[in-house]
Design a protein around this motif. Structure first.
Motif, PDB file in Angstrom:
ATOM      1  N   GLY A  77       0.768  -1.226   0.000  1.00  0.00           N
ATOM      2  CA  GLY A  77       0.000   0.000   0.000  1.00  0.00           C
ATOM      3  C   GLY A  77       0.804   1.284   0.000  1.00  0.00           C
ATOM      4  N   ARG A  78       2.096   1.187   0.272  1.00  0.00           N
ATOM      5  CA  ARG A  78       2.899   2.413   0.233  1.00  0.00           C
ATOM      6  C   ARG A  78       2.859   3.015  -1.171  1.00  0.00           C
ATOM      7  NH1 ARG A  78       8.436   0.106   2.428  1.00  0.00           N
ATOM      8  NH2 ARG A  78       7.460  -1.865   1.863  1.00  0.00           N
ATOM      9  N   GLN A  79       2.742   4.325  -1.229  1.00  0.00           N
ATOM     10  CA  GLN A  79       2.613   4.977  -2.527  1.00  0.00           C
ATOM     11  C   GLN A  79       3.685   6.033  -2.733  1.00  0.00           C
ATOM     12  OE1 GLN A  79      -1.473   6.410  -2.743  1.00  0.00           O
ATOM     13  NE2 GLN A  79      -1.964   4.726  -4.116  1.00  0.00           N
ATOM     14  N   GLN A  80       4.100   6.180  -3.959  1.00  0.00           N
ATOM     15  CA  GLN A  80       5.012   7.251  -4.332  1.00  0.00           C
ATOM     16  C   GLN A  80       4.425   7.966  -5.545  1.00  0.00           C
ATOM     17  OE1 GLN A  80       7.918   8.365  -2.932  1.00  0.00           O
ATOM     18  NE2 GLN A  80       7.927   9.985  -4.471  1.00  0.00           N
ATOM     19  N   ILE A  81       4.293   9.271  -5.435  1.00  0.00           N
ATOM     20  CA  ILE A  81       3.877  10.053  -6.591  1.00  0.00           C
ATOM     21  C   ILE A  81       5.112  10.326  -7.436  1.00  0.00           C
ATOM     22  CG2 ILE A  81       3.003  12.299  -7.338  1.00  0.00           C
ATOM     23  CD1 ILE A  81       1.114  12.252  -4.979  1.00  0.00           C
ATOM     24  N   VAL A  82       5.084   9.914  -8.690  1.00  0.00           N
ATOM     25  CA  VAL A  82       6.262  10.051  -9.546  1.00  0.00           C
ATOM     26  C   VAL A  82       6.130  11.239 -10.491  1.00  0.00           C
ATOM     27  CG1 VAL A  82       6.822   7.606  -9.421  1.00  0.00           C
ATOM     28  CG2 VAL A  82       5.345   8.436 -11.255  1.00  0.00           C
ATOM     29  N   GLY A  83       5.020  11.936 -10.415  1.00  0.00           N
ATOM     30  CA  GLY A  83       4.872  13.130 -11.237  1.00  0.00           C
ATOM     31  C   GLY A  83       3.561  13.815 -10.952  1.00  0.00           C
ATOM     32  N   LEU A  84       3.596  15.134 -10.939  1.00  0.00           N
ATOM     33  CA  LEU A  84       2.364  15.916 -10.860  1.00  0.00           C
ATOM     34  C   LEU A  84       2.115  16.493 -12.237  1.00  0.00           C
ATOM     35  CD1 LEU A  84       2.391  17.989  -7.556  1.00  0.00           C
ATOM     36  CD2 LEU A  84       1.056  15.953  -8.141  1.00  0.00           C
ATOM     37  N   LEU A  85       0.939  16.230 -12.777  1.00  0.00           N
ATOM     38  CA  LEU A  85       0.656  16.668 -14.141  1.00  0.00           C
ATOM     39  C   LEU A  85      -0.257  17.880 -14.105  1.00  0.00           C
ATOM     40  CD1 LEU A  85       0.164  13.149 -15.757  1.00  0.00           C
ATOM     41  CD2 LEU A  85       2.248  14.479 -15.401  1.00  0.00           C
ATOM     42  N   MET A  86       0.231  18.954 -14.675  1.00  0.00           N
ATOM     43  CA  MET A  86      -0.485  20.219 -14.678  1.00  0.00           C
ATOM     44  C   MET A  86      -1.009  20.501 -16.091  1.00  0.00           C
ATOM     45  SD  MET A  86       0.406  21.269 -11.525  1.00  0.00           S
ATOM     46  CE  MET A  86       1.526  22.372 -10.724  1.00  0.00           C
ATOM     47  N   PRO A  87      -1.858  21.525 -16.236  1.00  0.00           N
ATOM     48  CA  PRO A  87      -2.394  21.830 -17.563  1.00  0.00           C
ATOM     49  C   PRO A  87      -1.302  21.897 -18.640  1.00  0.00           C
ATOM     50  CG  PRO A  87      -3.562  23.115 -15.955  1.00  0.00           C
ATOM     51  CD  PRO A  87      -2.503  22.349 -15.206  1.00  0.00           C
ATOM     52  N   SER A  88      -1.554  21.270 -19.738  1.00  0.00           N
ATOM     53  CA  SER A  88      -0.707  21.128 -20.934  1.00  0.00           C
ATOM     54  C   SER A  88       0.241  19.932 -20.827  1.00  0.00           C
ATOM     55  CB  SER A  88       0.099  22.390 -21.249  1.00  0.00           C
ATOM     56  OG  SER A  88       1.294  22.437 -20.512  1.00  0.00           O
ATOM     57  N   ASP A  89       0.359  19.322 -19.659  1.00  0.00           N
ATOM     58  CA  ASP A  89       1.183  18.112 -19.548  1.00  0.00           C
ATOM     59  C   ASP A  89       0.454  16.912 -20.151  1.00  0.00           C
ATOM     60  OD1 ASP A  89       3.229  19.424 -18.277  1.00  0.00           O
ATOM     61  OD2 ASP A  89       2.543  18.943 -16.256  1.00  0.00           O
ATOM     62  N   MET A  90       1.244  16.011 -20.715  1.00  0.00           N
ATOM     63  CA  MET A  90       0.699  14.763 -21.252  1.00  0.00           C
ATOM     64  C   MET A  90       0.536  13.742 -20.136  1.00  0.00           C
ATOM     65  SD  MET A  90       2.883  13.993 -24.658  1.00  0.00           S
ATOM     66  CE  MET A  90       4.354  13.739 -23.647  1.00  0.00           C
TER      67      MET A  90
ATOM     68  N   GLU B 140      13.504   4.120 -20.369  1.00  0.00           N
ATOM     69  CA  GLU B 140      14.343   4.753 -19.347  1.00  0.00           C
ATOM     70  C   GLU B 140      13.483   5.527 -18.364  1.00  0.00           C
ATOM     71  OE1 GLU B 140      18.289   6.583 -20.019  1.00  0.00           O
ATOM     72  OE2 GLU B 140      17.761   6.354 -22.131  1.00  0.00           O
ATOM     73  N   LEU B 141      12.448   6.176 -18.872  1.00  0.00           N
ATOM     74  CA  LEU B 141      11.557   6.935 -17.988  1.00  0.00           C
ATOM     75  C   LEU B 141      10.847   5.997 -17.022  1.00  0.00           C
ATOM     76  CD1 LEU B 141      10.335   9.648 -17.235  1.00  0.00           C
ATOM     77  CD2 LEU B 141       8.615   9.297 -19.009  1.00  0.00           C
ATOM     78  N   ASP B 142      10.375   4.854 -17.517  1.00  0.00           N
ATOM     79  CA  ASP B 142       9.759   3.873 -16.638  1.00  0.00           C
ATOM     80  C   ASP B 142      10.747   3.437 -15.564  1.00  0.00           C
ATOM     81  OD1 ASP B 142       7.362   3.905 -17.937  1.00  0.00           O
ATOM     82  OD2 ASP B 142       7.742   2.118 -19.142  1.00  0.00           O
ATOM     83  N   ALA B 143      11.984   3.197 -15.974  1.00  0.00           N
ATOM     84  CA  ALA B 143      12.996   2.750 -15.017  1.00  0.00           C
ATOM     85  C   ALA B 143      13.256   3.824 -13.968  1.00  0.00           C
ATOM     86  CB  ALA B 143      14.283   2.397 -15.754  1.00  0.00           C
ATOM     87  N   ALA B 144      13.330   5.075 -14.413  1.00  0.00           N
ATOM     88  CA  ALA B 144      13.573   6.174 -13.475  1.00  0.00           C
ATOM     89  C   ALA B 144      12.449   6.257 -12.460  1.00  0.00           C
ATOM     90  CB  ALA B 144      13.712   7.492 -14.237  1.00  0.00           C
ATOM     91  N   ARG B 145      11.225   6.083 -12.915  1.00  0.00           N
ATOM     92  CA  ARG B 145      10.090   6.177 -11.992  1.00  0.00           C
ATOM     93  C   ARG B 145      10.063   4.999 -11.044  1.00  0.00           C
ATOM     94  NH1 ARG B 145       5.788   8.766 -16.332  1.00  0.00           N
ATOM     95  NH2 ARG B 145       6.295  10.920 -15.747  1.00  0.00           N
ATOM     96  N   ASP B 146      10.464   3.834 -11.536  1.00  0.00           N
ATOM     97  CA  ASP B 146      10.590   2.692 -10.659  1.00  0.00           C
ATOM     98  C   ASP B 146      11.612   2.989  -9.561  1.00  0.00           C
ATOM     99  OD1 ASP B 146       9.184   0.331 -10.570  1.00  0.00           O
ATOM    100  OD2 ASP B 146      10.901  -0.868 -11.201  1.00  0.00           O
ATOM    101  N   TRP B 147      12.679   3.646  -9.937  1.00  0.00           N
ATOM    102  CA  TRP B 147      13.700   3.964  -8.955  1.00  0.00           C
ATOM    103  C   TRP B 147      13.217   5.013  -7.965  1.00  0.00           C
ATOM    104  CZ3 TRP B 147      17.075   0.369  -8.708  1.00  0.00           C
ATOM    105  CH2 TRP B 147      18.200   0.508  -7.891  1.00  0.00           C
ATOM    106  N   MET B 148      12.352   5.921  -8.423  1.00  0.00           N
ATOM    107  CA  MET B 148      11.765   6.894  -7.507  1.00  0.00           C
ATOM    108  C   MET B 148      10.953   6.177  -6.436  1.00  0.00           C
ATOM    109  SD  MET B 148      10.618   9.811 -10.233  1.00  0.00           S
ATOM    110  CE  MET B 148       9.539  10.655  -9.086  1.00  0.00           C
ATOM    111  N   LEU B 149      10.263   5.121  -6.825  1.00  0.00           N
ATOM    112  CA  LEU B 149       9.503   4.335  -5.846  1.00  0.00           C
ATOM    113  C   LEU B 149      10.456   3.733  -4.825  1.00  0.00           C
ATOM    114  CD1 LEU B 149       6.691   3.160  -5.099  1.00  0.00           C
ATOM    115  CD2 LEU B 149       7.269   1.184  -6.487  1.00  0.00           C
TER     116      LEU B 149
END
Lengths: 280, 280
Positions: A77-90, B140-149
């Motif tokens: 259940g531990r979570q890590q946010i790997v990105g915050l997506l703001m307007p115009s982000d994919m 590589e981006l997937d790997a980087a995010r895995d590492w962030m976790l």
DNA sequence: CGGGCGTTTGAAGGATGTCAATGATAGTGG
DNA sequence: CCACTATCATTGACATCCTTCAAACGCCCG
């Protein structure tokens, strides 16, 4: 450039608030027409799941308004946010069954969605679009690695200061030169404490303690749990402990405004001793 | 397929040990000829800098042999390794003045280098190459995010177990089914303790303590500071605390072998209680 | 043989997580 | 309009994982 000299009626996409900044806005007219035909707007309430972590997403898209969180969850259940997506982000992952990254709405959000396979086909037919996509992904990779530095090397106070500085920079880049008219800098944090904790790799309690310590030191003023006034930007930079922060685009924004620099504020006369330890 | 039925003499590139796995190997003959013409081999001794963190790199390339570390450094000297680059992995940043990521040789290394602008021109002329590049960067981006976790959520013992498991998987994928002939699994760690610490976001002392604790528990046997025998793979998986680890490609490897699965080893009868705490 | 580097081991302290309880806020339904 | 509730934020006490500092050890190589 100016809406008053525009003779032809604007298309739906051309009226879109993120059209200038997003990938679709840079396309040639024919490609833009394809985007217009293939994409559709969807809205999500805060907390709703856009793409589950394990599921194969059928679509990708852009944030039009609101904030999404890209997150990964461990078995317990531990979570890590790997990105915050703001307007115009994919958001979303092309060319893969799954990337193990879930997308959820951190606030109410409006998204411009497009079928994943249709978008992949579009990329295949339009190399110049795929090129811009590559540039965007490379920037995301840089941002992810910047965040790895934050998670791996910085203390929690440093991470919080870095996060707030990034928000400051983002606000300035988006044109709002000051949060309020009288020269004070009001900073709105678009996410909850829990999301901040999951983004910064810490807990809500620790964040609360450090933010209040910052308020005690007159670096911030807490107007509301998610609204601060930045009282001493220079000491905030000191606290973050890395000079390049005002320069780098850490929240995966577009590269256009990458070279913006904050005005070189004079340093505080009494430098706080080592923010690596909270005691200071 | 078989060298004995090959009539034409092999080109330099075709003799390259990573040619099959690298981007260049998937190119059509004409493009391969361009690669052959533009690229050149450079060697670096362990510890040498390939690309400085702040400098604008004039070239990009592939690892042919050895290991590189991609790292970022803070103003006060703290370092985080954001990627370990193994043979066939790309290094360098295209389409940007600088990415603030330094590349250094973690071991003696042989690199296949190509002028950055020449490579960018090649990408522009060959959309299919740019497509493969996009796929590689997405991985590589997937790997980087895995590492962030890993950095944001996992305890140090969990990180170490995860790291070792990833090395195990990599070894198996590269064909060496067992490290030694008699069924024992010998694991060579290609980097020093200091690099492990910078990669895992911890210190050499902590790593040493935990590795020796793992040896005491008969999960590993320490043959040499950088050579272990894996005695109990199942408990190593338990210790890492995430099931998907044997599946994901965390060290930024090529996507081809992404679906390889470790044999489902039976779980240990006596499961170690919570490896989040070292006490167990 | 000696110096230096990498690794190990020990002791001590601190930063931060965990647990628990309270306070604040917003949304909801009567 | 207001009580009620759920969620969020805060605060305190405590435990502990991990870093830090220090010193010893082993090993390679000059």
């Amino acid at each position: 450039m100016n809406a008053f000299v525009q003779m032809k009626p604007l298309t739906t996409c051309e009226r879109c608030s993120v059209h200038q900044r997003a990938l679709c806005g840079a396309a040639d007219p024919q490609l833009q027409a394809e985007f217009e035909r293939l994409s559709h707007i969807r809205t999500f309430r805060a907390g709703e799941t856009v793409v589950g972590e394990t599921e194969e997403a059928g679509f990708v898209g852009n944030v039009v308004s609101g904030v999404l969180r890209a997150q990964k969850t461990m078995a317990d259940g531990r979570q890590q946010i790997v990105g915050l997506l703001m307007p115009s982000d994919m958001f979303g992952r092309v060319f893969a069954r799954t990337s193990q990254v879930g997308i959820e709405a951190a606030t109410d959000a409006t998204l411009c969605c497009i079928d994943r396979h249709a978008y992949e086909a579009l990329l295949a037919r339009h190399p110049e679009l795929e090129h811009r996509m590559l540039l965007a992904v490379l920037d995301e990779l840089d941002a992810a690695r910047d965040w790895m530095l934050l998670l791996g090397c910085q203390s929690v106070p440093e991470r919080i200061a870095s996060f707030l500085l990034i928000l400051c920079r983002r606000m300035r880049n988006r044109g709002c030169r000051h949060g309020s008219a009288d020269g004070r800098f009001i900073l709105g944090v678009p996410i909850s404490r829990r999301d901040m904790a999951a983004y910064l790799g810490t807990t809500v309690e620790t964040i609360s303690r450090i933010v209040h310590e910052m308020a005690r030191r007159r670096i911030l003023r807490i107007i509301h749990p998610q609204t601060f006034e930045v009282l001493d930007h220079a000491r905030l930079v000191d606290m973050a402990g890395r000079e390049e922060l005002d320069l780098s685009e850490t929240l995966a924004g577009p590269p256009a405004d990458r070279l913006y620099r904050l005005p070189g504020a004079s340093r505080a006369a009494q430098p706080e001793t080592g923010w690596r330890k909270l005691a200071g």
